[in-house]
Design a protein around this motif. Structure first.
Motif, mmCIF file in Angstrom:
data_model
loop_
_atom_site.group_PDB
_atom_site.id
_atom_site.type_symbol
_atom_site.label_atom_id
_atom_site.label_comp_id
_atom_site.label_asym_id
_atom_site.label_seq_id
_atom_site.Cartn_x
_atom_site.Cartn_y
_atom_site.Cartn_z
ATOM 1 N N THR A 70 0.824 -1.204 0.000
ATOM 2 C CA THR A 70 0.000 0.000 0.000
ATOM 3 C C THR A 70 0.863 1.261 0.000
ATOM 4 O O THR A 70 2.029 1.227 0.399
ATOM 5 C CB THR A 70 -0.924 0.040 1.229
ATOM 6 O OG1 THR A 70 -0.107 0.030 2.417
ATOM 7 C CG2 THR A 70 -1.863 -1.159 1.257
ATOM 8 N N GLY A 79 -3.126 0.290 -3.549
ATOM 9 C CA GLY A 79 -2.575 -0.960 -3.053
ATOM 10 C C GLY A 79 -2.839 -2.102 -4.015
ATOM 11 O O GLY A 79 -3.726 -2.023 -4.860
ATOM 12 N N PHE A 115 6.073 2.930 0.796
ATOM 13 C CA PHE A 115 5.058 1.875 0.765
ATOM 14 C C PHE A 115 5.046 1.132 2.097
ATOM 15 O O PHE A 115 6.010 1.198 2.870
ATOM 16 C CB PHE A 115 5.297 0.900 -0.389
ATOM 17 C CG PHE A 115 6.599 0.139 -0.311
ATOM 18 C CD1 PHE A 115 6.680 -1.086 0.332
ATOM 19 C CD2 PHE A 115 7.752 0.647 -0.903
ATOM 20 C CE1 PHE A 115 7.872 -1.797 0.389
ATOM 21 C CE2 PHE A 115 8.959 -0.047 -0.850
ATOM 22 C CZ PHE A 115 9.016 -1.275 -0.206
ATOM 23 N N SER A 152 1.782 5.453 4.903
ATOM 24 C CA SER A 152 1.142 4.473 4.029
ATOM 25 C C SER A 152 0.069 3.709 4.801
ATOM 26 O O SER A 152 0.190 3.532 6.023
ATOM 27 C CB SER A 152 2.183 3.484 3.481
ATOM 28 O OG SER A 152 3.184 4.159 2.753
#
Length: 209
Positions: A70, A79, A115, A152
């Motif tokens: 994600t 994602g 991420f 994230s």
């Protein structure tokens, strides 16, 4: 070796010459671009004489865990379900995942430069299916919070999560090999009790031993 280092520094926007004394050379994380690999088409002489269906079938015998990668995005979080994730280095702490060059989610992650790897548990097959489709609002009805280092999405009730900054991106045929530096991580013992969600020969499974 020196030429390779210079090319890499230029690809990430880092200076390749010394700065005048007194100059602030601290990089601005918001302005620095993520590493961009040089893309090119696969030549005919590089194509192996393999049947794609047989390739998938044989490689499907390798069982793996499943994650959801994600990242925050300007138009909302992004994602995708990712089977090809692995730890890479302990010092420095690095992880890696692979993503198809045709992925519509990857550009959002690339622009974010960060991420979060959400490792899925045995009971989260439906969650995986939701992130495996292309298009639509994958986060509809999915609870999450912001990961501490990058913001994230950290999905609720996952056995473990790893919060990362993109360090490098390399080409790997029709995929990209993304290397992330780990900024934060944690495991949830309660969520981990059910065991991992496994993928083997095109189907979900669970560990028993």
């Amino acid at each position: 070796m020196a030429a390779t280092a210079v090319r890499y520094l230029r690809s990430v926007g880092a200076p390749t010459t010394a700065s005048p004394p007194g100059t602030d050379t601290t990089p601005d994380p918001a302005a620095a671009p993520h590493p961009r690999p040089a893309l090119r088409a696969v030549r005919e002489d590089e194509r192996a004489p393999l049947d794609p269906a047989e390739f998938r079938s044989v490689l499907g015998h390798f069982a793996s865990g499943i994650t959801v990668i994600t990242a925050p995005g300007e138009a909302g979080p992004a994602g995708f379900a990712c089977q090809s994730f692995a730890s890479l280095s302990l010092d420095p702490p690095l992880v890696t995942f692979m993503v198809a060059r045709t992925s519509t989610t990857w550009p959002v992650i690339a622009r974010a430069g960060v991420f979060c790897v959400n490792i899925l548990g045995a009971e989260q097959g439906e969650l995986c299916r939701g992130f495996a489709v292309s298009g639509g609002d994958k986060f509809a009805g999915v609870p999450y919070t912001a990961a501490p280092a990058t913001g994230s999405p950290r999905l609720a009730d996952v056995p473990a999560w790893i919060d990362c900054t993109i360090q490098a991106v390399h080409t790997g045929g029709d995929h990209l090999i993304v290397v992330g530096r780990v900024d934060a991580l944690a495991a949830d013992p309660a969520a981990a009790e059910a065991g991992p969600l496994l993928f083997h020969r095109g189907a979900f499974g669970r560990f028993s031993g």
